[in-house]
Design a protein around this motif. Structure first.
Motif, PDB file in Angstrom:
ATOM      1  N   THR A 233      31.021 -23.902  83.052  1.00  0.00           N
ATOM      2  CA  THR A 233      31.197 -23.995  81.597  1.00  0.00           C
ATOM      3  C   THR A 233      30.068 -23.273  80.872  1.00  0.00           C
ATOM      4  OG1 THR A 233      32.263 -26.130  81.871  1.00  0.00           O
ATOM      5  CG2 THR A 233      31.492 -25.590  79.664  1.00  0.00           C
ATOM      6  N   LYS A 234      28.841 -23.524  81.294  1.00  0.00           N
ATOM      7  CA  LYS A 234      27.702 -22.866  80.650  1.00  0.00           C
ATOM      8  C   LYS A 234      27.711 -21.364  80.912  1.00  0.00           C
ATOM      9  CE  LYS A 234      24.625 -26.696  80.124  1.00  0.00           C
ATOM     10  NZ  LYS A 234      23.253 -27.097  80.031  1.00  0.00           N
ATOM     11  N   ARG A 235      28.092 -20.968  82.117  1.00  0.00           N
ATOM     12  CA  ARG A 235      28.196 -19.535  82.419  1.00  0.00           C
ATOM     13  C   ARG A 235      29.225 -18.874  81.520  1.00  0.00           C
ATOM     14  NH1 ARG A 235      28.335 -20.548  88.084  1.00  0.00           N
ATOM     15  NH2 ARG A 235      30.551 -20.127  88.014  1.00  0.00           N
ATOM     16  N   ALA A 236      30.361 -19.541  81.328  1.00  0.00           N
ATOM     17  CA  ALA A 236      31.417 -18.977  80.480  1.00  0.00           C
ATOM     18  C   ALA A 236      30.915 -18.791  79.045  1.00  0.00           C
ATOM     19  CB  ALA A 236      32.651 -19.878  80.508  1.00  0.00           C
ATOM     20  N   ILE A 237      30.165 -19.751  78.558  1.00  0.00           N
ATOM     21  CA  ILE A 237      29.606 -19.635  77.209  1.00  0.00           C
ATOM     22  C   ILE A 237      28.647 -18.448  77.135  1.00  0.00           C
ATOM     23  CG2 ILE A 237      28.044 -20.736  75.545  1.00  0.00           C
ATOM     24  CD1 ILE A 237      29.332 -23.434  76.464  1.00  0.00           C
ATOM     25  N   ALA A 238      27.745 -18.368  78.103  1.00  0.00           N
ATOM     26  CA  ALA A 238      26.761 -17.285  78.099  1.00  0.00           C
ATOM     27  C   ALA A 238      27.426 -15.928  78.257  1.00  0.00           C
ATOM     28  CB  ALA A 238      25.740 -17.511  79.217  1.00  0.00           C
ATOM     29  N   TYR A 239      28.381 -15.819  79.168  1.00  0.00           N
ATOM     30  CA  TYR A 239      29.070 -14.544  79.381  1.00  0.00           C
ATOM     31  C   TYR A 239      29.959 -14.185  78.201  1.00  0.00           C
ATOM     32  CZ  TYR A 239      27.688 -14.821  84.331  1.00  0.00           C
ATOM     33  OH  TYR A 239      26.990 -14.898  85.500  1.00  0.00           O
ATOM     34  N   GLY A 240      30.559 -15.180  77.565  1.00  0.00           N
ATOM     35  CA  GLY A 240      31.457 -14.926  76.445  1.00  0.00           C
ATOM     36  C   GLY A 240      30.761 -14.421  75.202  1.00  0.00           C
ATOM     37  N   ARG A 241      29.498 -14.755  75.045  1.00  0.00           N
ATOM     38  CA  ARG A 241      28.761 -14.321  73.854  1.00  0.00           C
ATOM     39  C   ARG A 241      28.577 -12.806  73.810  1.00  0.00           C
ATOM     40  NH1 ARG A 241      24.796 -18.839  72.014  1.00  0.00           N
ATOM     41  NH2 ARG A 241      23.890 -17.118  70.885  1.00  0.00           N
ATOM     42  N   VAL A 242      28.408 -12.187  74.959  1.00  0.00           N
ATOM     43  CA  VAL A 242      28.113 -10.747  74.991  1.00  0.00           C
ATOM     44  C   VAL A 242      29.285  -9.911  74.457  1.00  0.00           C
ATOM     45  CG1 VAL A 242      27.468  -8.809  76.458  1.00  0.00           C
ATOM     46  CG2 VAL A 242      26.397 -11.044  76.804  1.00  0.00           C
ATOM     47  N   PRO A 243      30.503 -10.050  74.991  1.00  0.00           N
ATOM     48  CA  PRO A 243      31.588  -9.217  74.461  1.00  0.00           C
ATOM     49  C   PRO A 243      32.020  -9.604  73.047  1.00  0.00           C
ATOM     50  CG  PRO A 243      32.427 -10.671  76.167  1.00  0.00           C
ATOM     51  CD  PRO A 243      30.927 -10.811  76.162  1.00  0.00           C
ATOM     52  N   LEU A 244      31.692 -10.809  72.607  1.00  0.00           N
ATOM     53  CA  LEU A 244      32.041 -11.209  71.242  1.00  0.00           C
ATOM     54  C   LEU A 244      31.197 -10.488  70.190  1.00  0.00           C
ATOM     55  CD1 LEU A 244      32.774 -15.022  71.462  1.00  0.00           C
ATOM     56  CD2 LEU A 244      34.346 -13.182  70.889  1.00  0.00           C
ATOM     57  N   GLN A 245      30.090  -9.896  70.607  1.00  0.00           N
ATOM     58  CA  GLN A 245      29.270  -9.167  69.647  1.00  0.00           C
ATOM     59  C   GLN A 245      30.040  -8.002  69.032  1.00  0.00           C
ATOM     60  OE1 GLN A 245      26.808 -11.823  69.759  1.00  0.00           O
ATOM     61  NE2 GLN A 245      25.925 -10.124  68.689  1.00  0.00           N
ATOM     62  N   ALA A 246      30.849  -7.317  69.821  1.00  0.00           N
ATOM     63  CA  ALA A 246      31.582  -6.144  69.309  1.00  0.00           C
ATOM     64  C   ALA A 246      32.507  -6.507  68.146  1.00  0.00           C
ATOM     65  CB  ALA A 246      32.347  -5.461  70.431  1.00  0.00           C
ATOM     66  N   PRO A 247      33.388  -7.527  68.269  1.00  0.00           N
ATOM     67  CA  PRO A 247      34.222  -7.844  67.105  1.00  0.00           C
ATOM     68  C   PRO A 247      33.421  -8.399  65.927  1.00  0.00           C
ATOM     69  CG  PRO A 247      34.722  -9.334  68.929  1.00  0.00           C
ATOM     70  CD  PRO A 247      33.788  -8.286  69.442  1.00  0.00           C
ATOM     71  N   LEU A 248      32.300  -9.045  66.197  1.00  0.00           N
ATOM     72  CA  LEU A 248      31.468  -9.530  65.092  1.00  0.00           C
ATOM     73  C   LEU A 248      30.852  -8.358  64.329  1.00  0.00           C
ATOM     74  CD1 LEU A 248      29.709 -12.581  66.769  1.00  0.00           C
ATOM     75  CD2 LEU A 248      31.387 -12.648  64.918  1.00  0.00           C
ATOM     76  N   ILE A 249      30.384  -7.370  65.040  1.00  0.00           N
ATOM     77  CA  ILE A 249      29.825  -6.176  64.394  1.00  0.00           C
ATOM     78  C   ILE A 249      30.918  -5.465  63.594  1.00  0.00           C
ATOM     79  CG2 ILE A 249      28.812  -3.896  64.817  1.00  0.00           C
ATOM     80  CD1 ILE A 249      27.462  -5.274  67.328  1.00  0.00           C
ATOM     81  N   TRP A 250      32.090  -5.309  64.202  1.00  0.00           N
ATOM     82  CA  TRP A 250      33.225  -4.664  63.516  1.00  0.00           C
ATOM     83  C   TRP A 250      33.566  -5.420  62.235  1.00  0.00           C
ATOM     84  CZ3 TRP A 250      38.124  -6.701  62.612  1.00  0.00           C
ATOM     85  CH2 TRP A 250      39.059  -5.797  62.096  1.00  0.00           C
ATOM     86  N   TRP A 251      33.629  -6.760  62.320  1.00  0.00           N
ATOM     87  CA  TRP A 251      33.950  -7.583  61.147  1.00  0.00           C
ATOM     88  C   TRP A 251      32.910  -7.378  60.052  1.00  0.00           C
ATOM     89  CZ3 TRP A 251      30.687 -11.368  59.237  1.00  0.00           C
ATOM     90  CH2 TRP A 251      31.178 -12.058  58.146  1.00  0.00           C
ATOM     91  N   ALA A 252      31.638  -7.412  60.429  1.00  0.00           N
ATOM     92  CA  ALA A 252      30.577  -7.274  59.435  1.00  0.00           C
ATOM     93  C   ALA A 252      30.658  -5.918  58.733  1.00  0.00           C
ATOM     94  CB  ALA A 252      29.219  -7.457  60.108  1.00  0.00           C
ATOM     95  N   LEU A 253      30.932  -4.879  59.489  1.00  0.00           N
ATOM     96  CA  LEU A 253      31.071  -3.555  58.874  1.00  0.00           C
ATOM     97  C   LEU A 253      32.307  -3.485  57.980  1.00  0.00           C
ATOM     98  CD1 LEU A 253      29.965  -1.332  61.871  1.00  0.00           C
ATOM     99  CD2 LEU A 253      28.665  -1.864  59.787  1.00  0.00           C
ATOM    100  N   ARG A 254      33.370  -4.165  58.382  1.00  0.00           N
ATOM    101  CA  ARG A 254      34.571  -4.230  57.524  1.00  0.00           C
ATOM    102  C   ARG A 254      34.255  -4.948  56.222  1.00  0.00           C
ATOM    103  NH1 ARG A 254      40.384  -3.555  59.103  1.00  0.00           N
ATOM    104  NH2 ARG A 254      40.560  -4.514  57.075  1.00  0.00           N
ATOM    105  N   VAL A 255      33.516  -6.039  56.316  1.00  0.00           N
ATOM    106  CA  VAL A 255      33.131  -6.779  55.108  1.00  0.00           C
ATOM    107  C   VAL A 255      32.327  -5.863  54.191  1.00  0.00           C
ATOM    108  CG1 VAL A 255      31.632  -8.638  54.251  1.00  0.00           C
ATOM    109  CG2 VAL A 255      33.224  -9.080  56.116  1.00  0.00           C
ATOM    110  N   ALA A 256      31.396  -5.122  54.750  1.00  0.00           N
ATOM    111  CA  ALA A 256      30.581  -4.209  53.938  1.00  0.00           C
ATOM    112  C   ALA A 256      31.448  -3.136  53.293  1.00  0.00           C
ATOM    113  CB  ALA A 256      29.490  -3.566  54.797  1.00  0.00           C
ATOM    114  N   GLY A 257      32.397  -2.603  54.041  1.00  0.00           N
ATOM    115  CA  GLY A 257      33.277  -1.570  53.500  1.00  0.00           C
ATOM    116  C   GLY A 257      34.345  -2.118  52.591  1.00  0.00           C
ATOM    117  N   ALA A 258      34.858  -3.309  52.894  1.00  0.00           N
ATOM    118  CA  ALA A 258      35.905  -3.923  52.079  1.00  0.00           C
ATOM    119  C   ALA A 258      35.391  -4.208  50.687  1.00  0.00           C
ATOM    120  CB  ALA A 258      36.412  -5.209  52.731  1.00  0.00           C
TER     121      ALA A 258
END
Length: 97
Positions: free
Chosen positions: A64-89
């Protein structure tokens, strides 16, 4: 936290928490949304090394803890994309007015 950072890991953990709250407030307010979106994207990029280090450090923990730690890394990409969309929107919304 990556060891390359000066100071204690606790300091950087608290500092990133304060930065997250400030960025959230900036994104929530229409007058600062564009800057907040850019700041959020920068923050998400900045915490990526810490999330990658956490994934490496937690590789022998319970699944469970490994899944949380591993899941955080690829989630950065959609978070960055969202933040840039917010800035552009915000820019697009101002043009539409």
């Amino acid at each position: 936290m990556p060891r390359a950072l000066p100071g204690s890991a606790r300091f950087w953990t608290y500092a990133s928490g304060v930065a997250e709250l400030a960025v959230a407030a900036a994104v929530a307010h229409p007058a600062t949304r564009r800057a907040g979106g850019r700041a959020a994207a920068a923050l998400f990029v900045a915490v990526l090394p810490a999330n990658a280090k956490m994934a490496v450090d937690w590789r022998h923990r319970r699944p469970t803890k490994r899944a949380i730690a591993y899941g955080r890394v690829p989630l950065q990409a959609p978070l960055i994309w969202w933040a840039l969309r917010v800035a552009g929107a915000d820019t697009a919304c101002r043009r539409a007015r």
